[in-house]
Motif scaffolding. Structure first.
Motif, short mmCIF file in Angstrom:
data_model
loop_
_atom_site.label_atom_id
_atom_site.label_comp_id
_atom_site.label_asym_id
_atom_site.label_seq_id
_atom_site.Cartn_x
_atom_site.Cartn_y
_atom_site.Cartn_z
N GLU A 173 27.82 79.27 59.62
CA GLU A 173 27.09 80.37 58.99
C GLU A 173 25.63 79.99 58.73
O GLU A 173 24.91 80.71 58.05
CB GLU A 173 27.76 80.76 57.67
N GLY A 174 25.23 78.83 59.24
CA GLY A 174 23.85 78.40 59.06
C GLY A 174 23.58 77.64 57.78
O GLY A 174 22.42 77.44 57.39
N ILE A 175 24.66 77.19 57.11
CA ILE A 175 24.53 76.47 55.84
C ILE A 175 24.57 74.97 56.10
O ILE A 175 25.36 74.48 56.91
CB ILE A 175 25.66 76.88 54.87
N ASP A 176 23.70 74.23 55.43
CA ASP A 176 23.69 72.77 55.54
C ASP A 176 24.80 72.23 54.65
O ASP A 176 24.63 72.06 53.44
CB ASP A 176 22.32 72.23 55.08
N ALA A 177 25.98 72.02 55.24
CA ALA A 177 27.17 71.63 54.47
C ALA A 177 27.76 70.33 55.02
O ALA A 177 27.84 70.14 56.24
CB ALA A 177 28.22 72.74 54.54
N ARG A 178 28.17 69.46 54.12
CA ARG A 178 28.81 68.21 54.49
C ARG A 178 30.01 67.97 53.58
O ARG A 178 29.99 68.35 52.41
CB ARG A 178 27.82 67.04 54.34
N ALA A 179 31.01 67.33 54.12
CA ALA A 179 32.20 66.99 53.34
C ALA A 179 32.11 65.54 52.89
O ALA A 179 31.57 64.69 53.59
CB ALA A 179 33.46 67.21 54.17
N VAL A 180 32.66 65.29 51.69
CA VAL A 180 32.75 63.91 51.20
C VAL A 180 34.12 63.76 50.54
O VAL A 180 34.58 64.64 49.81
CB VAL A 180 31.61 63.60 50.20
N GLU A 181 34.79 62.67 50.85
CA GLU A 181 36.10 62.43 50.26
C GLU A 181 35.94 62.15 48.77
O GLU A 181 35.18 61.27 48.36
CB GLU A 181 36.79 61.25 50.94
N LEU A 182 36.65 62.91 47.95
CA LEU A 182 36.48 62.79 46.51
C LEU A 182 37.75 63.24 45.80
O LEU A 182 38.07 64.43 45.74
CB LEU A 182 35.29 63.65 46.05
N ASN A 183 38.47 62.27 45.25
CA ASN A 183 39.63 62.55 44.41
C ASN A 183 39.22 62.25 42.98
O ASN A 183 38.99 61.09 42.62
CB ASN A 183 40.81 61.67 44.83
N VAL A 184 39.12 63.26 42.15
CA VAL A 184 38.54 63.10 40.81
C VAL A 184 39.38 62.22 39.90
O VAL A 184 38.90 61.76 38.86
CB VAL A 184 38.29 64.47 40.13
N LYS B 74 49.84 65.31 31.26
CA LYS B 74 48.96 64.18 31.56
C LYS B 74 48.27 64.38 32.90
O LYS B 74 47.08 64.07 33.05
CB LYS B 74 49.77 62.88 31.59
N GLN B 75 49.00 64.92 33.89
CA GLN B 75 48.39 65.18 35.20
C GLN B 75 47.26 66.19 35.08
O GLN B 75 46.20 66.03 35.69
CB GLN B 75 49.45 65.72 36.17
N MET B 76 47.49 67.24 34.29
CA MET B 76 46.46 68.28 34.14
C MET B 76 45.24 67.73 33.39
O MET B 76 44.10 68.01 33.77
CB MET B 76 47.04 69.51 33.44
N PHE B 77 45.48 66.94 32.34
CA PHE B 77 44.35 66.35 31.61
C PHE B 77 43.60 65.35 32.50
O PHE B 77 42.37 65.26 32.42
CB PHE B 77 44.83 65.65 30.34
N ASP B 78 44.32 64.62 33.35
CA ASP B 78 43.65 63.63 34.20
C ASP B 78 42.69 64.30 35.16
O ASP B 78 41.61 63.76 35.45
CB ASP B 78 44.70 62.81 34.97
N THR B 79 43.05 65.48 35.66
CA THR B 79 42.15 66.22 36.56
C THR B 79 41.13 67.04 35.79
O THR B 79 39.92 66.95 36.04
CB THR B 79 42.97 67.15 37.47
N ASN B 80 41.60 67.82 34.83
CA ASN B 80 40.75 68.83 34.19
C ASN B 80 39.81 68.27 33.13
O ASN B 80 38.80 68.91 32.80
CB ASN B 80 41.63 69.91 33.54
N VAL B 81 40.11 67.11 32.59
CA VAL B 81 39.29 66.53 31.53
C VAL B 81 38.72 65.18 31.97
O VAL B 81 37.51 65.03 32.16
CB VAL B 81 40.10 66.35 30.22
N PHE B 82 39.59 64.20 32.16
CA PHE B 82 39.12 62.86 32.49
C PHE B 82 38.49 62.82 33.88
O PHE B 82 37.51 62.11 34.10
CB PHE B 82 40.27 61.85 32.40
N GLY B 83 39.03 63.60 34.81
CA GLY B 83 38.46 63.65 36.15
C GLY B 83 37.05 64.21 36.14
O GLY B 83 36.15 63.72 36.84
#
Length: 248
Positions: free
Chosen positions: A52-63, A109-118
């Motif tokens: 679509e003409g956008i300057d986009a790049r992917a980066v591996e990122l697991n929060v 704990k899983q949700m807090f690890d992503t939604n808060v600590f991540g």
């Protein structure tokens, strides 16, 4: 390193609201980095935006993983040297429990690890790059379900909603938003949270709600606002596309 276009990182950006935010920021001239746990899906999403003409790049990122976040920060630093916008969009909502009295602590704990600590893990890692920007913006993906005010209001549409663990994680995120905004205010870095509204995405089972494009609008507005814009707020978008303050 000097740059002409603004550079944005959006976590959880290969689909849903994150992808819509990346597309809208890209359409406004931002270079967008799509933070994705699955690099193959990230590459497909970035390729779609480049089409679509956008300057986009992917980066591996697991929060949720220190090494993944650190490596992503190093990758972006080597490539572009700084960051203007960070949208902490990656989030986790597990299936609705029957009641808080029986909710799984492990799932909470899983949700807090992503939604808060991540979120804090990513923000801490990218702050050195954000500090190199002249006017950095940090946007947190919160929820209308995070509001203590609304949760106590019998007239609120969220009065009867469950999801105790998920709601608590987003309320905790709100406090981090306020604390970060106060801490970074003198540096000109604005930190706000958004309520995307009920949005039909994979996380909500593609049920009722507006489109991901509509859900992305408040985050994009806060990511691109001027120097006199707000900080330490929670905002939604009106039907006319204007930012509307929400109750903490």
């Amino acid at each position: 390193m000097s740059h002409t276009s603004s550079i944005a990182l959006i976590t959880g950006a290969n689909k849903g609201i994150g992808f819509a935010i990346a597309r809208q920021l890209g359409a406004r001239g931002h270079m967008v980095w799509l933070g994705c746990r699955d690099m193959s899906r990230g590459e497909v999403a970035a390729l779609s935006l480049r089409g679509e003409g956008i300057d986009a790049r992917a980066v591996e990122l697991n929060v949720t993983q220190d090494a993944s976040v650190t490596n992503a920060a190093k990758t972006i630093e080597r490539a572009v040297g700084c960051l203007d916008v960070l949208v902490n969009n990656a989030g986790l909502m597990l299936g609705e429990p029957t009641s808080l009295a029986r909710e799984s602590i492990d799932e909470m704990k899983q949700m807090f690890d992503t939604n808060v600590f991540g979120v804090l893990r990513v923000t801490q890692a990218f702050l050195p790059l954000l500090r190199k920007s002249g006017a950095a913006r940090i946007v947190m993906m919160s929820s209308g379900l995070s509001s203590l005010t609304d949760a106590l209001d019998m007239r609120s549409e969220t009065w009867g909603v469950g999801f105790g663990g998920y709601c608590a994680s987003k309320t905790a995120l709100n406090m981090l938003t306020v604390k970060l905004a106060k801490e970074l205010d003198r540096e000109g870095i604005k930190v706000n949270a958004v309520d995307p509204g009920l949005t039909s995405t994979d996380m909500t089972g593609n049920g009722p709600g507006h489109s991901a494009d509509d859900g992305a609008r408040p985050a994009v507005a806060l990511a691109t606002m001027h120097a006199f814009g707000p900080s330490a707020g929670l905002f939604a978008c009106s039907s006319a596309g204007e930012l509307v303050p929400r109750n903490w």
